[in-house]
Design a protein around this motif. Structure first.
Motif, PDB file in Angstrom:
ATOM      1  N   ARG A 187       8.416  -0.091  14.404  1.00 33.82           N
ATOM      2  CA  ARG A 187       7.264   0.819  14.398  1.00 33.82           C
ATOM      3  C   ARG A 187       6.947   1.284  12.982  1.00 33.82           C
ATOM      4  NH1 ARG A 187       7.765   4.690  19.712  1.00 33.82           N
ATOM      5  NH2 ARG A 187       7.839   2.980  21.201  1.00 33.82           N
ATOM      6  N   ASP A 188       7.987   1.566  12.203  1.00 30.83           N
ATOM      7  CA  ASP A 188       7.763   1.977  10.819  1.00 30.83           C
ATOM      8  C   ASP A 188       7.112   0.862  10.008  1.00 30.83           C
ATOM      9  OD1 ASP A 188       8.889   4.480  11.285  1.00 30.83           O
ATOM     10  OD2 ASP A 188      10.893   3.833  10.671  1.00 30.83           O
ATOM     11  N   LEU A 189       7.543  -0.360  10.231  1.00 26.13           N
ATOM     12  CA  LEU A 189       6.955  -1.495   9.516  1.00 26.13           C
ATOM     13  C   LEU A 189       5.492  -1.695   9.897  1.00 26.13           C
ATOM     14  CD1 LEU A 189       9.884  -4.066   9.753  1.00 26.13           C
ATOM     15  CD2 LEU A 189       9.145  -2.784   7.735  1.00 26.13           C
ATOM     16  N   ALA A 225       2.237  -1.236   7.445  1.00 26.87           N
ATOM     17  CA  ALA A 225       1.302  -2.353   7.281  1.00 26.87           C
ATOM     18  C   ALA A 225      -0.120  -1.918   7.635  1.00 26.87           C
ATOM     19  CB  ALA A 225       1.726  -3.540   8.143  1.00 26.87           C
ATOM     20  N   LEU A 226      -0.264  -1.164   8.705  1.00 28.45           N
ATOM     21  CA  LEU A 226      -1.587  -0.675   9.105  1.00 28.45           C
ATOM     22  C   LEU A 226      -2.148   0.305   8.083  1.00 28.45           C
ATOM     23  CD1 LEU A 226      -1.091  -0.213  12.949  1.00 28.45           C
ATOM     24  CD2 LEU A 226      -2.468  -1.949  11.794  1.00 28.45           C
ATOM     25  N   HIS A 227      -1.279   1.139   7.542  1.00 27.70           N
ATOM     26  CA  HIS A 227      -1.723   2.085   6.514  1.00 27.70           C
ATOM     27  C   HIS A 227      -2.237   1.347   5.282  1.00 27.70           C
ATOM     28  CE1 HIS A 227      -1.882   5.652   4.037  1.00 27.70           C
ATOM     29  NE2 HIS A 227      -1.148   5.042   3.129  1.00 27.70           N
ATOM     30  N   ARG A 228      -1.512   0.335   4.834  1.00 27.68           N
ATOM     31  CA  ARG A 228      -1.949  -0.452   3.675  1.00 27.68           C
ATOM     32  C   ARG A 228      -3.283  -1.137   3.960  1.00 27.68           C
ATOM     33  NH1 ARG A 228       3.683  -2.249   3.042  1.00 27.68           N
ATOM     34  NH2 ARG A 228       3.040  -3.951   4.372  1.00 27.68           N
ATOM     35  N   GLU A 229      -3.405  -1.717   5.140  1.00 26.81           N
ATOM     36  CA  GLU A 229      -4.643  -2.408   5.504  1.00 26.81           C
ATOM     37  C   GLU A 229      -5.822  -1.427   5.565  1.00 26.81           C
ATOM     38  OE1 GLU A 229      -6.379  -5.250   9.073  1.00 26.81           O
ATOM     39  OE2 GLU A 229      -4.236  -4.874   8.954  1.00 26.81           O
ATOM     40  N   ARG A 230      -5.576  -0.252   6.130  1.00 24.43           N
ATOM     41  CA  ARG A 230      -6.614   0.768   6.232  1.00 24.43           C
ATOM     42  C   ARG A 230      -7.066   1.217   4.836  1.00 24.43           C
ATOM     43  NH1 ARG A 230      -4.654   3.216  10.286  1.00 24.43           N
ATOM     44  NH2 ARG A 230      -3.063   4.365   9.168  1.00 24.43           N
ATOM     45  N   MET A 231      -6.131   1.361   3.910  1.00 19.13           N
ATOM     46  CA  MET A 231      -6.481   1.779   2.551  1.00 19.13           C
ATOM     47  C   MET A 231      -7.329   0.715   1.854  1.00 19.13           C
ATOM     48  SD  MET A 231      -5.376   4.781   2.498  1.00 19.13           S
ATOM     49  CE  MET A 231      -5.691   5.207   0.809  1.00 19.13           C
ATOM     50  N   VAL A 232      -7.007  -0.539   2.063  1.00 29.65           N
ATOM     51  CA  VAL A 232      -7.789  -1.632   1.472  1.00 29.65           C
ATOM     52  C   VAL A 232      -9.206  -1.627   2.040  1.00 29.65           C
ATOM     53  CG1 VAL A 232      -8.020  -4.150   1.368  1.00 29.65           C
ATOM     54  CG2 VAL A 232      -5.798  -3.088   0.926  1.00 29.65           C
ATOM     55  N   LEU A 233      -9.317  -1.466   3.344  1.00 26.95           N
ATOM     56  CA  LEU A 233     -10.637  -1.453   3.982  1.00 26.95           C
ATOM     57  C   LEU A 233     -11.469  -0.256   3.533  1.00 26.95           C
ATOM     58  CD1 LEU A 233      -9.713  -2.597   7.594  1.00 26.95           C
ATOM     59  CD2 LEU A 233     -10.884  -3.915   5.830  1.00 26.95           C
ATOM     60  N   LYS A 234     -10.845   0.903   3.403  1.00 28.31           N
ATOM     61  CA  LYS A 234     -11.567   2.087   2.935  1.00 28.31           C
ATOM     62  C   LYS A 234     -12.098   1.865   1.524  1.00 28.31           C
ATOM     63  CE  LYS A 234      -9.462   5.825   5.582  1.00 28.31           C
ATOM     64  NZ  LYS A 234      -8.680   7.071   5.503  1.00 28.31           N
ATOM     65  N   SER A 235     -11.310   1.227   0.695  1.00 32.08           N
ATOM     66  CA  SER A 235     -11.733   0.939  -0.671  1.00 32.08           C
ATOM     67  C   SER A 235     -12.931  -0.002  -0.683  1.00 32.08           C
ATOM     68  CB  SER A 235     -10.572   0.322  -1.451  1.00 32.08           C
ATOM     69  OG  SER A 235     -10.990  -0.098  -2.717  1.00 32.08           O
TER      70      SER A 235
END
Length: 84
Positions: free
Chosen positions: A24-26, A30-40
């Motif tokens: 779950r932590d992984l 991974a979702l947090h990193r993907e979300r940050m890229v998409l927001k950018s």
């Protein structure tokens, strides 16, 4: 001949290897990193769409060759209000 060490890890490596990382932590990371890229990327697109030259190009491409019927106000779209 020298004797081989019986410990396969140094002390620091041993501490790292004993830490358990849950699936779950992984996934969460991974979702947090993907979300940050998409927001950018969304921010970059918004900034691009606010440029007057891009808005003018969009207007030309959307309405090029299309006759505008002033009697039907429902079909008239204010692009500047739409893009902001």
């Amino acid at each position: 001949m020298g004797q081989l060490c019986c410990f396969p890890f140094s002390r620091d490596e041993e501490k790292i290897s004993k830490r358990r990382i849950g699936i779950r932590d992984l996934i969460k990371e991974a979702l947090h990193r993907e979300r940050m890229v998409l927001k950018s990327k969304v921010k970059q697109i918004k900034e691009l769409l606010l440029k007057p030259e891009i808005q003018a190009k969009i207007r030309r491409e959307l309405f090029e060759g299309r006759p505008i019927n002033n009697s039907n106000q429902e079909n008239n779209v204010d692009i500047s209000a739409t893009l902001t």
